[in-house]
Scaffold this motif. Structure first.
Motif, PDB file in Angstrom:
ATOM      1  N   MET A   1       0.835  -1.199   0.000  1.00  0.00           N
ATOM      2  CA  MET A   1       0.000   0.000   0.000  1.00  0.00           C
ATOM      3  C   MET A   1       0.878   1.260   0.000  1.00  0.00           C
ATOM      4  O   MET A   1       1.840   1.336   0.759  1.00  0.00           O
ATOM      5  CB  MET A   1      -0.894   0.026   1.240  1.00  0.00           C
ATOM      6  CG  MET A   1      -1.877  -1.138   1.285  1.00  0.00           C
ATOM      7  SD  MET A   1      -3.164  -0.966   0.054  1.00  0.00           S
ATOM      8  CE  MET A   1      -3.640  -2.672  -0.127  1.00  0.00           C
ATOM      9  N   ARG A   2       0.495   2.209  -0.814  1.00  0.00           N
ATOM     10  CA  ARG A   2       1.329   3.391  -0.971  1.00  0.00           C
ATOM     11  C   ARG A   2       1.208   4.377   0.181  1.00  0.00           C
ATOM     12  O   ARG A   2       2.108   5.159   0.443  1.00  0.00           O
ATOM     13  CB  ARG A   2       0.923   4.152  -2.232  1.00  0.00           C
ATOM     14  CG  ARG A   2       1.439   3.522  -3.478  1.00  0.00           C
ATOM     15  CD  ARG A   2       0.716   4.133  -4.664  1.00  0.00           C
ATOM     16  NE  ARG A   2       0.987   3.361  -5.847  1.00  0.00           N
ATOM     17  CZ  ARG A   2       2.001   3.608  -6.671  1.00  0.00           C
ATOM     18  NH1 ARG A   2       2.805   4.614  -6.443  1.00  0.00           N
ATOM     19  NH2 ARG A   2       2.191   2.854  -7.718  1.00  0.00           N
ATOM     20  N   ASP A   3       0.055   4.424   0.820  1.00  0.00           N
ATOM     21  CA  ASP A   3      -0.096   5.404   1.896  1.00  0.00           C
ATOM     22  C   ASP A   3      -1.087   4.916   2.952  1.00  0.00           C
ATOM     23  O   ASP A   3      -1.741   3.888   2.782  1.00  0.00           O
ATOM     24  CB  ASP A   3      -0.511   6.773   1.319  1.00  0.00           C
ATOM     25  CG  ASP A   3      -1.798   6.700   0.529  1.00  0.00           C
ATOM     26  OD1 ASP A   3      -2.792   6.206   1.088  1.00  0.00           O
ATOM     27  OD2 ASP A   3      -1.817   7.136  -0.635  1.00  0.00           O
ATOM     28  N   LEU A   4      -1.172   5.679   4.042  1.00  0.00           N
ATOM     29  CA  LEU A   4      -2.006   5.269   5.173  1.00  0.00           C
ATOM     30  C   LEU A   4      -3.485   5.232   4.804  1.00  0.00           C
ATOM     31  O   LEU A   4      -4.227   4.373   5.268  1.00  0.00           O
ATOM     32  CB  LEU A   4      -1.790   6.223   6.361  1.00  0.00           C
ATOM     33  CG  LEU A   4      -0.402   6.168   6.998  1.00  0.00           C
ATOM     34  CD1 LEU A   4      -0.274   7.245   8.077  1.00  0.00           C
ATOM     35  CD2 LEU A   4      -0.146   4.796   7.603  1.00  0.00           C
ATOM     36  N   SER A   5      -3.919   6.152   3.941  1.00  0.00           N
ATOM     37  CA  SER A   5      -5.349   6.195   3.605  1.00  0.00           C
ATOM     38  C   SER A   5      -5.791   4.895   2.930  1.00  0.00           C
ATOM     39  O   SER A   5      -6.910   4.437   3.127  1.00  0.00           O
ATOM     40  CB  SER A   5      -5.653   7.399   2.708  1.00  0.00           C
ATOM     41  OG  SER A   5      -5.283   7.151   1.364  1.00  0.00           O
ATOM     42  N   LEU A   6      -4.892   4.286   2.154  1.00  0.00           N
ATOM     43  CA  LEU A   6      -5.235   3.030   1.474  1.00  0.00           C
ATOM     44  C   LEU A   6      -5.335   1.880   2.471  1.00  0.00           C
ATOM     45  O   LEU A   6      -6.216   1.023   2.356  1.00  0.00           O
ATOM     46  CB  LEU A   6      -4.214   2.711   0.379  1.00  0.00           C
ATOM     47  CG  LEU A   6      -4.144   3.726  -0.768  1.00  0.00           C
ATOM     48  CD1 LEU A   6      -3.109   3.289  -1.796  1.00  0.00           C
ATOM     49  CD2 LEU A   6      -5.490   3.901  -1.446  1.00  0.00           C
ATOM     50  N   ILE A  72      -4.689  -7.181   6.482  1.00  0.00           N
ATOM     51  CA  ILE A  72      -4.161  -7.027   7.843  1.00  0.00           C
ATOM     52  C   ILE A  72      -2.643  -7.248   7.882  1.00  0.00           C
ATOM     53  O   ILE A  72      -1.920  -6.439   8.459  1.00  0.00           O
ATOM     54  CB  ILE A  72      -4.937  -7.932   8.827  1.00  0.00           C
ATOM     55  CG1 ILE A  72      -6.377  -7.394   8.977  1.00  0.00           C
ATOM     56  CG2 ILE A  72      -4.254  -8.006  10.182  1.00  0.00           C
ATOM     57  CD1 ILE A  72      -7.306  -8.323   9.732  1.00  0.00           C
ATOM     58  N   PRO A  73      -2.120  -8.317   7.243  1.00  0.00           N
ATOM     59  CA  PRO A  73      -0.660  -8.498   7.261  1.00  0.00           C
ATOM     60  C   PRO A  73       0.108  -7.301   6.673  1.00  0.00           C
ATOM     61  O   PRO A  73       1.165  -6.933   7.197  1.00  0.00           O
ATOM     62  CB  PRO A  73      -0.442  -9.737   6.387  1.00  0.00           C
ATOM     63  CG  PRO A  73      -1.733 -10.470   6.423  1.00  0.00           C
ATOM     64  CD  PRO A  73      -2.806  -9.464   6.639  1.00  0.00           C
ATOM     65  N   LEU A  74      -0.419  -6.687   5.624  1.00  0.00           N
ATOM     66  CA  LEU A  74       0.278  -5.542   5.020  1.00  0.00           C
ATOM     67  C   LEU A  74       0.290  -4.347   5.965  1.00  0.00           C
ATOM     68  O   LEU A  74       1.285  -3.621   6.071  1.00  0.00           O
ATOM     69  CB  LEU A  74      -0.397  -5.136   3.696  1.00  0.00           C
ATOM     70  CG  LEU A  74      -0.147  -6.023   2.480  1.00  0.00           C
ATOM     71  CD1 LEU A  74      -1.006  -5.570   1.307  1.00  0.00           C
ATOM     72  CD2 LEU A  74       1.317  -6.003   2.087  1.00  0.00           C
ATOM     73  N   PHE A  75      -0.842  -4.128   6.650  1.00  0.00           N
ATOM     74  CA  PHE A  75      -0.952  -3.014   7.591  1.00  0.00           C
ATOM     75  C   PHE A  75       0.039  -3.226   8.742  1.00  0.00           C
ATOM     76  O   PHE A  75       0.753  -2.303   9.158  1.00  0.00           O
ATOM     77  CB  PHE A  75      -2.396  -2.951   8.111  1.00  0.00           C
ATOM     78  CG  PHE A  75      -2.772  -1.648   8.764  1.00  0.00           C
ATOM     79  CD1 PHE A  75      -2.103  -0.467   8.469  1.00  0.00           C
ATOM     80  CD2 PHE A  75      -3.831  -1.593   9.671  1.00  0.00           C
ATOM     81  CE1 PHE A  75      -2.464   0.733   9.073  1.00  0.00           C
ATOM     82  CE2 PHE A  75      -4.205  -0.403  10.273  1.00  0.00           C
ATOM     83  CZ  PHE A  75      -3.514   0.760   9.984  1.00  0.00           C
TER      84      PHE A  75
END
Lengths: 188, 124
Positions: A1-6, A72-75
């Motif tokens: 993910m490029r940014d927090l909003s995503l 979830i794992p990416l976050f």
């Protein structure tokens, strides 16, 4: 993910799958520790202990059409490589709270991204849920609730173009107001 | 700073107009917005649809999002439903392709066959 909003959009989608009536994203900057908390909570169906124990494993998903679930794992990975931490709390029938902590000045912390667009689009796409955004930095605070907005709008849907456009600007102003500052640290 | 109460002005302005188009079943644009879609760039695609439709004042067309459509390798995926409910699935979308779908498919009723899932699967 490029940014927090995503990331936030992605985790909020899980809440919609859990039939949540309330989905709240909170961004809490803590100047004293230099950390940023990103919390997504809902009142959806929640998870039992068995699912909760494996939910950060990328090979866990509730979907039946594929075998991987990466949201979830990416976050989690994003928070941990930014000098932060990650936790998820959930109970069957009582909703879920996902909390990711980021070191604000860490070079790997993703920028904020188009948070205003994400929240507006979520509100438009899920009119049955109350989509909330809370921003806090030091003493400053901004709050948005799609249910409140829908109440003022009466019969005009949140997906109406004029409404979408206005809400985007309104939330964007809120973000600037709270995190803007001179350095605009969060959004970069 | 704006106040949320300003929405009331928008409400008063658009309410009559909405009533006039109440019975008209419009086209629905649905953008896949699960982890796979988001990571592949579904957000800019959705933004492009909203912007293009807003620019042309195509008020009977709605843009919404859904979860994973099931073919993650072809994301971003966009489904366009017509008033009768039949569906065209566009794959590997970009903001530029979204603008094209608005002009050719939504405005002029010509499906952009080269962007559909059928074409993508045949090409492998």
């Amino acid at each position: 993910m490029r940014d927090l909003s995503l990331h936030i959009l992605d985790i909020m989608q899980n809440s919609t799958a859990a039939q949540a009536g309330l989905i709240r994203a909170t961004l809490l900057a803590k100047p004293e520790t230099g950390m940023l908390d990103v919390i997504i909570e809902d009142d959806g169906s929640g998870m039992d202990e068995k699912l909760l124990a494996v939910v950060t494993d990328p090979f866990t998903t509730t979907r039946t059409t594929r075998k991987v679930g990466l949201g979830i794992p990416l976050f989690k990975a994003s928070a941990e490589r930014s000098g932060g931490s990650f936790e998820i709390k959930s109970h069957r029938g009582a909703g879920t709270v996902v909390r990711a902590e980021f070191e604000i000045t860490n070079i790997d912390r993703p920028p904020l991204g188009d948070l205003a667009g994400v929240i507006t689009d979520m509100a438009a796409a899920w009119p049955g849920a109350d989509i909330q955004l809370i921003l806090e930095d030091g003493g400053a605070r901004f709050e948005f609730s799609s249910r409140e907005a829908a109440g003022i709008l009466g019969g005009v849907p949140l997906s109406e173009f004029a409404v979408v456009k206005w809400l985007r600007e309104y939330i964007y102003d809120g973000i600037k107001e709270i995190f803007g500052g001179v350095l605009n640290e969060i959004d970069s | 700073m704006k106040s949320i109460a300003e929405l009331e002005a928008i409400r008063n302005k658009t309410l009559d107009e909405i009533k006039m188009r109440k019975n008209k079943d419009g086209i629905r644009v649905v953008v896949g917005m699960a982890t796979c879609g988001i990571a592949a760039g579904a957000r800019p695609v959705m933004n492009a649809f909203v912007e293009e439709l807003g620019k042309r004042q195509l008020r009977d067309v709605s843009v919404t999002m859904t979860g994973c459509i099931g073919v993650c390798r072809l994301e971003p995926i966009v489904e366009v439903f017509d008033a009768a409910g039949s569906k065209v699935t566009y794959v590997k979308m970009t903001a530029e392709k979204a603008a094209r779908v608005v002009t050719e498919h939504i405005v002029n009723g010509r499906v952009c066959t080269d962007l559909t899932i059928g074409t993508a699967l045949n090409e492998g």
